[in-house]
Design an enzyme around this catalytic site. Structure first.
Site, PDB file in Angstrom:
ATOM      1  N   TYR A  35       0.870  -1.185   0.000  1.00 48.35           N
ATOM      2  CA  TYR A  35       0.000   0.000   0.000  1.00 48.35           C
ATOM      3  C   TYR A  35       0.901   1.228   0.000  1.00 48.35           C
ATOM      4  CZ  TYR A  35      -3.471   3.435   1.630  1.00 48.35           C
ATOM      5  OH  TYR A  35      -4.292   4.526   1.747  1.00 48.35           O
ATOM      6  N   ASP A  94       9.324   2.842  -0.296  1.00 46.58           N
ATOM      7  CA  ASP A  94       8.297   3.486   0.515  1.00 46.58           C
ATOM      8  C   ASP A  94       8.481   3.011   1.953  1.00 46.58           C
ATOM      9  OD1 ASP A  94       6.129   4.504   1.759  1.00 46.58           O
ATOM     10  OD2 ASP A  94       4.621   3.638   0.414  1.00 46.58           O
ATOM     11  N   LYS A 116       4.337   9.045   8.975  1.00 45.00           N
ATOM     12  CA  LYS A 116       4.125   8.513  10.332  1.00 45.00           C
ATOM     13  C   LYS A 116       5.166   9.030  11.340  1.00 45.00           C
ATOM     14  CE  LYS A 116       1.740   4.541   8.342  1.00 45.00           C
ATOM     15  NZ  LYS A 116       0.342   4.463   8.641  1.00 45.00           N
TER      16      LYS A 116
END
Ligand code: PMP
Length: 424
Positions: free
Chosen positions: A139, A234, A262
């Site tokens: 994702y 990523d 994050k």
């Protein structure tokens, strides 16, 4: 159902601002959280839960860490947003680059989605190519071109996972299986000269935790080199968590671009893309690739990120996280064994995944069987009742923080053992 939940469902689609929070794949209603502190969250009815979600990854120091709260409060007094460069951007960028020697410039954005979306545009701008490659089960946020899942065959053209993604956009994304060098080689043989970037979570943590062999990631690096494509790691989840320099540090592989999110914002909305100066300077204003944001580099968010990174830089922090996470893994695995429940606990650093199926942990999505999710749903409800908050999906990982003490870990393991017993 609580009054607040009813009201939420009247004004928010599905009662939430992000879908996985809605408990669609586990039984029961989602508690509404009033506050959180350290390793625990408290709902509006005053129930306490030991938290394994950590807001899906940012809270490596736990909730409301005093130094982070203090830094954000201090920053707020000096103004919420300037629309101009602030010292915090420079300071956070310097700290990020010190941890990622493969990069020389950072562009801050406000989410992981934005970071990857911008990095993909940059890769296309730099290479002059349109196609990108992603992997099934990874994702990368919800930008159109990355909301594409795999078809049944290898390297089939993308089909949209989400309604609203135009076919023409999806067609520019090829989806490959993880853990399969041959599939990647075949795709590059066929259309290598059209591929702008290979986008991969070097530690895929969005369909369980699908730990990759380093030779697979190394092969992606050489394929990109041979064909003039950029390799994008990523690291929105793994960055700053599994090591200060994330999977780049752990694997020794140098990607062209890295995306963070994050932890880099310490619980505030921050994402970042980073890479060598010759690539990153292609971004506006110096280069032709446009990218912008009213709240990018926000001073409060930068303050939270700086303080989080400084706390993580104290001696022994990662080692302590490793040992509490190993204790949790051993405790959960022991409870599974004692009860004779088939399953495993996959772990890299403080990222853990409970998989309720027999056999070795899979390295690709295809290895996850349907029954695993059903068994998880029943377990999730019992864990919540026992005071442990797990992410409401069999495919989400758990995160431990520095605020989790041995006694929190033991509390989780005891709740797990009781929950397994009550499932029989
Ligand atoms: N990339 C990865 C690897 C992620 O795990 C996520 C979010 N879980 C994103 C990108 C998107 O980040 P955000 O939710 O901040 O937009």
């Amino acid at each position: 159902m609580s009054d607040l939940l009813q009201r939420a469902r009247r004004v928010l689609p599905g009662g939430v601002s992000s879908p996985v929070r809605a408990f669609r794949s586990v039984p029961g209603d989602p508690p509404i959280v009033a506050r959180a502190e350290g390793a625990c969250v408290f709902d509006v009815d005053g129930r306490r839960f030991v938290d394994l979600v950590g807001s899906f990854g940012p809270l490596i120091l736990g909730h409301a860490h005093p130094a982070v709260v203090e830094a954000v409060t201090r920053a707020a007094r000096d103004g919420l947003t300037f629309g101009a460069t602030c010292p915090g951007e420079v300071e956070l960028a310097e700290r990020v680059l010190a941890r990622y020697p493969c990069a020389e410039r950072v562009r801050f954005v406000s989410s992981g989605t934005e970071a990857v979306m911008s990095a993909v545009r940059l890769a296309r701008g730099v290479t002059g190519r349109d196609s990108i490659v992603k992997f099934e089960g990874c994702y990368h946020g919800h930008s159109d071109g990355l909301l594409v899942k795999a078809g049944s065959g290898l390297a089939t053209l993308g089909t949209p996972t989400s309604a609203g993604v135009p076919e023409g956009v999806a067609a520019l994304t090829d989806v490959l299986p993880l853990d399969d060098e041959a599939a990647a080689e075949e795709l590059f043989r066929r259309k290598g000269e059209r591929i702008a970037a290979v986008v991969v979570e070097p530690l895929p943590a969005n369909h369980g935790l699908l730990v990759q062999r380093s030779v697979f990631l190394e092969r992606l690096r050489t394929l990109c080199d041979e064909h003039g494509a950029l390799l994008l790691f990523d690291e929105v989840i793994s960055g700053l968590r599994v090591a200060p320099g994330g999977m780049v540090e752990r694997t020794g592989i140098e990607p062209d671009l890295v995306t963070l999110g994050k932890i880099v914002g310490g619980g505030m909305p921050v994402g970042a893309l980073l890479g060598r100066a010759r690539v990153m300077e292609q971004l506006a204003p110096g280069g032709p690739v446009y990218q912008a944001g009213t709240l990018s580099g926000n001073p409060l968010a930068m303050a939270a990120g700086i303080t989080t990174l400084d706390e993580l830089a104290r001696p022994g922090v990662y080692a302590r996280l490793e040992s509490s996470s190993a204790r949790l893994q051993a405790g959960l695995a022991g409870a599974l064994r004692e009860r004779g429940v088939p399953g495993s606990v996959v772990r890299v650093g403080s990222v853990l995944w409970l998989l309720l199926q027999p056999g070795d942990a899979p390295r690709a999505s295809a290895g996850i069987r349907a029954g695993a999710a059903e068994r998880f749903g029943a377990l999730h409800a019992r864990m919540l009742a026992a005071g442990v908050w797990m992410a409401p999906s069999a495919f989400e990982v758990a995160f431990l923080s520095t605020a989790h003490t041995e006694s929190h870990v033991d509390e989780i393991v005891a709740a797990f053992a009781r929950s397994l017993a009550s499932l029989e």
